[in-house]
Write a protein that holds these residues in place. Structure first.
Motif, mmCIF file in Angstrom:
data_model
loop_
_atom_site.group_PDB
_atom_site.id
_atom_site.type_symbol
_atom_site.label_atom_id
_atom_site.label_comp_id
_atom_site.label_asym_id
_atom_site.label_seq_id
_atom_site.Cartn_x
_atom_site.Cartn_y
_atom_site.Cartn_z
ATOM 1 N N ALA A 126 0.838 -1.206 0.000
ATOM 2 C CA ALA A 126 0.000 0.000 0.000
ATOM 3 C C ALA A 126 0.871 1.252 0.000
ATOM 4 C CB ALA A 126 -0.936 -0.018 1.204
ATOM 5 N N MET A 127 1.947 1.223 0.778
ATOM 6 C CA MET A 127 2.849 2.373 0.831
ATOM 7 C C MET A 127 3.542 2.582 -0.509
ATOM 8 S SD MET A 127 5.958 2.982 3.504
ATOM 9 C CE MET A 127 7.487 3.165 2.630
ATOM 10 N N ILE A 128 4.038 1.519 -1.105
ATOM 11 C CA ILE A 128 4.713 1.614 -2.407
ATOM 12 C C ILE A 128 3.731 2.109 -3.466
ATOM 13 C CG2 ILE A 128 5.791 0.283 -4.258
ATOM 14 C CD1 ILE A 128 6.966 -1.540 -2.006
ATOM 15 N N ASP A 129 2.527 1.543 -3.474
ATOM 16 C CA ASP A 129 1.527 1.953 -4.466
ATOM 17 C C ASP A 129 1.173 3.425 -4.321
ATOM 18 O OD1 ASP A 129 1.476 -0.647 -5.441
ATOM 19 O OD2 ASP A 129 -0.419 -1.170 -4.446
ATOM 20 N N ALA A 130 0.974 3.892 -3.083
ATOM 21 C CA ALA A 130 0.625 5.298 -2.852
ATOM 22 C C ALA A 130 1.755 6.213 -3.322
ATOM 23 C CB ALA A 130 0.320 5.526 -1.371
#
Length: 96
Positions: free
Chosen positions: A33-37
């Motif tokens: 989720a952090m990488i995608d954001a």
């Protein structure tokens, strides 16, 4: 189907591997989720570091799964990404 997906299906057929994988799933979900954001905002690790005050090296380690951030650090990262952190505790499944 990609080679990775085939490999993942093969190794997760082993019940011991599947159990360990499932126990780590929440960590992998948070990392992804952090990488995608960050990627959706076309933001580099260095830029996120400058916004949050968290070193680029620590951000890299978190994204690579070699650093377990504190809840406070995850909250800072979320804020740096213009997001808010939402945690939820739900009853564990009784399915086996």
């Amino acid at each position: 189907m990609t080679n990775y997906k085939r490999f993942k299906e093969k190794v997760l057929a082993n019940p011991e591997v599947k159990s360990e994988y499932d126990s780590l799933q929440i960590e992998y979900d948070l990392i992804q989720a952090m990488i995608d954001a960050r990627n959706n905002q076309n933001m580099t690790q260095k830029e996120l570091s400058e916004i949050t005050g968290i070193t680029q090296a620590d951000i890299s380690r978190i994204e690579n799964g070699t650093r377990n951030p504190s809840l406070a650090m995850v909250n800072r990262l979320a804020a740096g990404l213009g997001m808010r952190l939402k945690l939820e505790m739900i009853p564990a499944s009784t399915d086996k």
